[in-house]
Write a protein that holds these residues in place. Structure first.
Motif, short mmCIF file in Angstrom:
data_model
loop_
_atom_site.label_atom_id
_atom_site.label_comp_id
_atom_site.label_asym_id
_atom_site.label_seq_id
_atom_site.Cartn_x
_atom_site.Cartn_y
_atom_site.Cartn_z
N ASN A 79 0.79 -1.24 0.00
CA ASN A 79 0.00 0.00 0.00
C ASN A 79 0.81 1.29 0.00
N GLU A 86 2.69 3.70 -9.54
CA GLU A 86 1.87 4.38 -10.54
C GLU A 86 2.72 5.30 -11.42
N ASN A 93 -5.35 4.58 -12.19
CA ASN A 93 -5.98 4.16 -10.93
C ASN A 93 -6.67 2.80 -11.04
N SER A 94 -7.30 2.54 -12.17
CA SER A 94 -8.02 1.27 -12.31
C SER A 94 -7.05 0.09 -12.35
N SER A 97 -5.85 -0.44 -8.80
CA SER A 97 -6.93 -1.06 -8.02
C SER A 97 -7.04 -2.54 -8.34
N LEU A 100 -4.79 -4.80 -6.39
CA LEU A 100 -5.22 -5.02 -5.01
C LEU A 100 -6.42 -5.95 -4.93
N SER A 101 -7.45 -5.67 -5.73
CA SER A 101 -8.70 -6.42 -5.62
C SER A 101 -8.55 -7.86 -6.09
N TYR A 357 -8.59 -0.31 5.19
CA TYR A 357 -8.48 0.40 3.91
C TYR A 357 -8.95 1.84 4.03
N ARG A 361 -6.96 5.75 4.09
CA ARG A 361 -7.41 6.82 3.18
C ARG A 361 -7.81 8.08 3.93
N THR A 496 -14.15 -3.85 0.04
CA THR A 496 -13.18 -2.85 -0.39
C THR A 496 -13.65 -2.11 -1.65
N GLU A 497 -14.43 -2.79 -2.50
CA GLU A 497 -14.91 -2.14 -3.72
C GLU A 497 -15.99 -1.10 -3.43
#
Length: 549
Positions: A79, A86, A93-94, A97, A100-101, A357, A361, A496-497
């Motif tokens: 994290n 990036e 960003n996608s 993500s 992670l997912s 998570y 943030r 998380t989503e």
């Protein structure tokens, strides 16, 4: 010729007077001995892992606990370096993500495969194979030149790190009796909780001191150490005599072999009924040949009248072709007590992922903290989780032993859930408190206290539910824990989503008030299993036994 006639007469007597001879019993398939599910854990085995010394058992516990850290580290050490990845790999960003997912999702689903392999080929081969894959995946991420390679190799990391999650608890079930498991599950589950609490600090320090690749080189070294431990220090705890999955597959293969043998015997067996007169005429024609070899003729006639001996049964050895995760998963999921407790366990784990998570943030956006400070705040949650795991495990065993004494020495799996009640009072209150404290920007000390009690109470409950999942699925502990991992992974993925959209829409206070409601439902499911789970389990066991017959 007199000799021949005497032989013929004896043959005639044998044929016409069957009551004077003892016919061979008809060959019938041998029904396999039925394995009694409640007693399968105590079937005699060579080198019984439950009779190992305390030092040897503790060695196993330390090895699998150390390996279980890689799952938490793999998802959390990453994290703090997200921004650097990036920029370095020109990712959006996608794509970030997705790294992670997919890791969370696969880490939850793949254990279903690992558990099936471990119930046929043993635990050690799974540990060695999976950690090798994890180490290779870490090397590939550390040397990746594109985000696509990172996504693919993160999936390989998830594939490798997920095995310990599914069969670690099953390994403890192999070596400890039910009344010891709560404490040992608490000790074992402390290790994975170090990942979320230490991973962020470790990842932030390595990224700041070197670069984002340093985190994955660290994971490579750590994976290699664990691989060496399993290769040279770990003794396999799996015993096929105590695995219902193995015994069911073996029973099916035995029946198939017996059916093939019976079909072969029927097709080759010829019944000969020689008429007396024709036999005499034939023997008279052969005259001298009969006189010259009377023993051979007698053997010929006896061979004609006796069925061929059946071929011996071959020893059945199960292979990878016999691995099918779906039947044992189906048997686990058909039980109402399992469905309810697995849903509750998955919701608790989803809450854990969501709070870690969103906390990272919001500490960045609301409190303005950097990665190192965020990691230090999350240590409060990690310490609470560790305390809840250790104390919850000991409390669970103490309650289980006390209730067993009250019942005169008899016990059942649902006794374990009695120990979850204290944590049920604290968890929803701590959840609501955390959400509104963050939204109102209260001093960080209060937030740390709320995080501590969220971690403590959630894992305090989870330790007992995990031990119950093992106790309630005798002979299928690995499959049951793998199903638990699947529920955890899927619900954590969903949590998380949806966390960020909900947080943006209703704020931290609203989000965690919603979570408090879900946790009350979770506690209701646990209480329902505590009340009705025994009846559901007994009905399911009776149904499974009737089908085996």
């Amino acid at each position: 010729m007199a000799t021949v006639e005497g032989q013929d007469a004896s043959v005639a007597v044998t044929i016409e007077s069957p009551e004077k001879s003892v016919p061979a019993p008809a060959a019938t398939p041998i029904e396999p001995t039925e394995v009694s599910q409640p007693d399968i854990e105590h079937v005699y085995v060579e080198n019984d892992p439950r009779k190992w010394s305390k030092a040897r058992k503790m060695t196993v516990l330390c090895i699998i606990s150390g390996a279980s850290i890689i799952a938490g580290l793999g998802s959390n050490i990453y994290n703090p370096s997200i921004h650097d990845i990036e920029v370095d790999l020109n990712a959006n960003n996608s794509e970030i993500s997705l790294t992670l997912s997919l890791f969370i999702l696969l880490q939850g689903v793949i254990p279903l495969l690992w558990s099936s392999i471990s119930e046929i080929k043993g635990r050690k081969v799974v540990y060695i194979t999976s950690i090798t894959l994890y180490t290779v995946g870490s090397i590939c991420v550390a040397t990746a030149k594109s985000i696509r390679v990172v996504i693919g190799m993160r999936c390989l990391q998830a594939l490798g790190s997920s095995a310990v999650i599914s069969i670690g608890a099953a390994t403890l079930a192999d070596i400890y009796e039910p009344h010891e498991r709560g404490t040992m599950m608490g000790v074992y589950y402390t290790a994975p909780l170090l990942g979320p609490s230490v991973g962020s600090i470790l990842g932030g320090g390595l990224t700041q001191g070197f670069n984002w690749r340093a985190s994955f080189w660290f994971l490579t070294i750590f994976g290699g150490i664990n691989l060496i431990s399993f290769l040279f220090l770990f003794s396999d705890t799996f015993r096929r005599e105590r695995s219902l999955t193995y015994q069911n597959v073996l029973r099916r293969r035995t029946r198939e072999q017996e059916a093939a043998m019976l079909a072969s015997k029927r097709s080759s067996q010829v019944t000969v009924v020689p008429p007396e007169k024709s036999a005499k005429q034939e023997l008279v024609k052969q005259g001298d040949a009969v006189d010259a070899a009377p023993e051979l003729t007698k053997k010929d006639l006896e061979a004609q009248n006796s069925p061929p001996a059946p071929p011996p049964m071959k020893e059945i050895k199960l292979s990878f072709l016999d691995i099918n995760p779906f039947p044992p998963i189906s048997l686990v999921m058909r039980r109402g007590n399992n469905a309810a407790i697995l849903t509750a366990s998955g919701l608790i784990f989803g809450f854990n992922y969501c709070i870690s998570y969103t906390c990272s943030r919001n500490l960045s956006s609301i409190y303005g903290y950097n990665a190192l400070k965020i990691g230090l705040v999350l240590v409060a949650y990690g310490i609470g989780s560790i305390c809840g795991s250790v104390l919850g495990g000991r409390w669970s065993d103490w309650v289980f032993r006390r209730l067993k004494t009250r019942k005169g020495g008899s016990s059942y799996a649902e006794m374990r859930l009695e120990s979850t009640k204290p944590g049920m009072i604290v968890l929803p209150l701590a959840c609501v408190a955390y959400g509104w404290l963050v939204q109102k920007h209260v001093h960080i000390a209060a937030v740390c206290v709320a995080l501590f009690f969220c971690g403590f109470s959630s894992i305090f409950i989870y330790t007992s539910t995990l031990a119950y999942i093992v106790d309630a699925n005798v002979g299928r502990s690995s499959t049951a824990v793998a199903c638990n991992s699947m529920f955890r992974g899927v619900l954590a993925f969903v949590a998380t989503e949806v966390a960020v959209p909900l947080d943006n829409a209703i704020g931290e206070g609203g989000l965690y008030s919603l979570w408090a409601g879900l946790l009350v439902v979770t506690e209701g499911l646990i209480l329902l299993v505590w009340w009705k789970g025994g009846q559901w389990r007994e009905h399911a066991e009776a149904r499974e036994k009737s089908k085996r017959r």
